[in-house]
Enzyme design. Sequence first.
Site, short mmCIF file in Angstrom:
data_model
loop_
_atom_site.label_atom_id
_atom_site.label_comp_id
_atom_site.label_asym_id
_atom_site.label_seq_id
_atom_site.Cartn_x
_atom_site.Cartn_y
_atom_site.Cartn_z
N GLU A 88 0.70 -1.28 -0.10
CA GLU A 88 0.01 -0.07 0.07
C GLU A 88 0.92 1.26 0.03
OE1 GLU A 88 -1.92 1.37 3.65
OE2 GLU A 88 -1.39 -0.62 4.60
N CYS A 122 -3.35 -3.39 4.34
CA CYS A 122 -2.36 -4.36 5.02
C CYS A 122 -2.99 -5.96 4.40
CB CYS A 122 -2.45 -4.46 6.54
SG CYS A 122 -2.14 -2.68 7.22
N THR A 164 2.51 3.94 16.09
CA THR A 164 2.03 2.37 15.42
C THR A 164 2.53 2.49 14.13
OG1 THR A 164 -0.17 3.45 14.90
CG2 THR A 164 -0.12 2.50 16.65
N HIS A 254 -2.77 -10.22 11.85
CA HIS A 254 -2.11 -8.84 11.44
C HIS A 254 -2.02 -7.95 12.77
CE1 HIS A 254 -1.49 -5.00 9.76
NE2 HIS A 254 -2.65 -4.35 10.28
N LYS A 259 -0.96 -4.94 21.49
CA LYS A 259 -1.93 -4.95 22.68
C LYS A 259 -3.33 -5.31 21.76
CE LYS A 259 -3.44 -4.49 26.88
NZ LYS A 259 -3.43 -3.12 27.50
N ASN A 333 4.48 -1.76 13.11
CA ASN A 333 3.41 -2.17 12.03
C ASN A 333 4.22 -2.27 10.64
OD1 ASN A 333 1.22 -3.12 10.53
ND2 ASN A 333 -0.26 -1.27 11.07
N SER A 367 -7.51 -2.78 6.13
CA SER A 367 -8.40 -1.49 6.20
C SER A 367 -9.01 -1.42 4.71
CB SER A 367 -8.00 -0.23 6.72
OG SER A 367 -7.52 -0.24 7.89
N1 CAA Z 1 0.15 3.58 30.69
C1 CAA Z 1 -0.40 2.41 30.06
N2 CAA Z 1 -1.70 2.54 29.22
C2 CAA Z 1 -1.70 3.66 28.85
C3 CAA Z 1 -1.49 5.00 29.07
C4 CAA Z 1 -0.18 5.00 29.85
N3 CAA Z 1 0.31 6.01 30.58
N4 CAA Z 1 -1.92 5.89 28.60
C5 CAA Z 1 -2.99 5.29 27.67
N5 CAA Z 1 -2.86 3.83 27.68
C6 CAA Z 1 -3.61 2.97 27.20
C7 CAA Z 1 -4.95 3.34 26.79
O1 CAA Z 1 -5.75 2.96 28.06
C8 CAA Z 1 -5.37 2.43 25.69
O2 CAA Z 1 -5.57 1.03 25.85
P1 CAA Z 1 -6.84 0.36 26.02
O3 CAA Z 1 -7.60 0.43 24.75
O4 CAA Z 1 -6.56 -1.06 26.27
O5 CAA Z 1 -7.57 0.95 27.40
C9 CAA Z 1 -4.05 2.59 24.94
O6 CAA Z 1 -3.12 2.82 25.81
C10 CAA Z 1 -3.91 3.43 23.83
O7 CAA Z 1 -4.63 4.65 24.29
P2 CAA Z 1 -5.76 5.61 23.76
O8 CAA Z 1 -6.77 4.37 23.16
O9 CAA Z 1 -6.02 6.70 24.20
O10 CAA Z 1 -4.70 5.83 22.14
P3 CAA Z 1 -4.97 6.71 20.99
O11 CAA Z 1 -6.63 6.93 20.88
O12 CAA Z 1 -4.27 8.23 21.24
O13 CAA Z 1 -4.58 6.07 19.93
C11 CAA Z 1 -4.69 4.28 18.11
C12 CAA Z 1 -4.24 4.69 19.65
C13 CAA Z 1 -6.37 4.74 17.90
C14 CAA Z 1 -4.50 2.74 17.88
C15 CAA Z 1 -3.89 5.27 17.28
O14 CAA Z 1 -2.46 5.04 17.53
C16 CAA Z 1 -3.90 4.79 15.87
O15 CAA Z 1 -4.89 5.74 15.38
N6 CAA Z 1 -3.35 4.09 15.06
C17 CAA Z 1 -3.51 3.66 13.85
C18 CAA Z 1 -4.60 2.92 13.43
C19 CAA Z 1 -4.52 1.61 13.80
O16 CAA Z 1 -3.41 0.91 14.06
N7 CAA Z 1 -5.60 0.59 14.02
C20 CAA Z 1 -5.72 -0.54 14.44
C21 CAA Z 1 -6.88 -1.43 13.55
S1 CAA Z 1 -6.70 -0.89 11.84
C22 CAA Z 1 -5.56 -1.95 11.30
O17 CAA Z 1 -5.21 -3.03 11.82
C23 CAA Z 1 -4.92 -1.49 9.85
C24 CAA Z 1 -3.70 -1.13 9.94
O18 CAA Z 1 -2.88 -1.72 10.14
C25 CAA Z 1 -3.49 0.39 10.25
#
Ligand code: CAA
Length: 464
Positions: A88, A122, A164, A254, A259, A333, A367
Amino acid sequence: MASSSWPENVGIRAIEVIFPSQYVDQTELEQFDGASTGKYTIGLGQAKMGFCSDREDVNSLCLTVVSRLLERHQIKHTEIGRLEVGTETIVDKSKSVKSVLMQLFAESGNTDIEGLDTTNACYGGTAALFNAANWIESSSWDGRYALAVCADIAVYAKGAARPTGGAGAIAMLVGPHAPLVLERGLRATHMEHAYDFYKPDLGSEYPVVDGKLSIQCYLSALDICYRLYRKKFEKQHPEQSGAGLDNFDAILFHTPFCKLVQKSVGRLSFNDFLLSSEDKRVEKFAGLERFSTATLEGSYFDRDVEKAFLTQSAEVFEAKTKKSLLLANQVGNMYTPSVYSGLVSLLIGVPAAQLVDKRIGVFSYGSGLAASMYSIKVTKDAAAFEQFVDKLAYVQPMLNSREKVVPEQFSSLMEVREKNNHAAPYTPTGSISALFPGTYYLKDVDALHRRTYERTPTISNGVH
Ligand code: CAA
């Protein structure tokens, strides 16, 4: 070479992985980004993130990984009859990465190679692998091997998604009599239209991403593929009906971040629970009866369900999945190669004897969205399998020999990529000496956007 009978045991005969020679430490990145301590390392489960300077693009990654696979396994260029690329990270809307890879075959005179590029986030690597295996099993097969190649540079704009990221490439030699056999009739696919993560700005490497929706789409595709896989499996093996996760000796996913994979194992266990008979629930899921009215749709972000089934599946995760997360945790990733980096991690992390004749479940997600669950059966031939795994002895030393870069430098290298993406003419400024031996790199882009690649010196026998 072609035979009139259906080729037996079609699957992966050799696998090669590469990843960037430089990485940023996720604890340091947390501090640099002003994120709370533990968010990237514990919350997302990531330790290090590999990244590429402007010296590498998808073409160079694929040139490197294909060369290394052919060299390591002493495969002649004329032995390849099909080559598929999943990516991609396109750098050209018309000219395929596959066509760039044909440079490697020029000297051999082999231009009779089918296959091109496939793109859907992916998932492209899995599409490439399926296409390669399908060709071997089709009437078009001429007896030669196929190559399935996947490569990506996963970069995000500054913000929540940046930690990520990652990068890497995998090449798989596909043919009959393979040590890793793709099980016939055991593929379950789910595809639908979604805007969870996509790249509408053709001038930018960065995706538009709805993080929460992307997680929901991933988990919902997992539910659907798993249930369909179970149905197909139970039709083939009625005696093992209802065994669910017990049918897998290892399960790969994937991995956008580690986590999510741990939660995915919990999710499969939740599916097994919902699909279980009353008796089985009592026997296997004692104490979880209160979730019997929970629904798949209503539970993507239900903390109680998540926690209960994370705990319930903790042993399964430890035994069947954790070892597959090494590269994802250490590199990040890789997009299309991600799930296959899970396969490499499993192969180097578990003693070969423990995997002989075992079944490995695979969940591939892209996605947009495209997803499949399928299974790989490891050969019964312990000696052949050991030889196959021995070829991966380079992976851990290569991981250990990477160079750590401070977040400030990582951030400025990202800015260079961002600023010069699609610039022409352009001469990259990234360090060549920082690259691993035998790495193809971008020498320059001329005014007509034509890219030229060179290779860092290989070591002695050409095997790195
Ligand atoms: N200590 C320990 N844990 C902490 C923490 C701390 N100080 N602060 C936050 N956390 C935890 C949160 O509780 C959360 O865990 P849980 O969901 O288990 O509660 C985790 O850390 C992440 O925190 P947030 O949810 O607040 O994170 P965010 O919203 O700022 O961002 C994300 C996380 C949405 C994954 C972002 O990184 C993102 O958009 N990434 C790209 C998209 C992605 O990877 N999507 C995955 C599915 S899509 C896919 O698989 C296709 C692909 O490859 C992209």
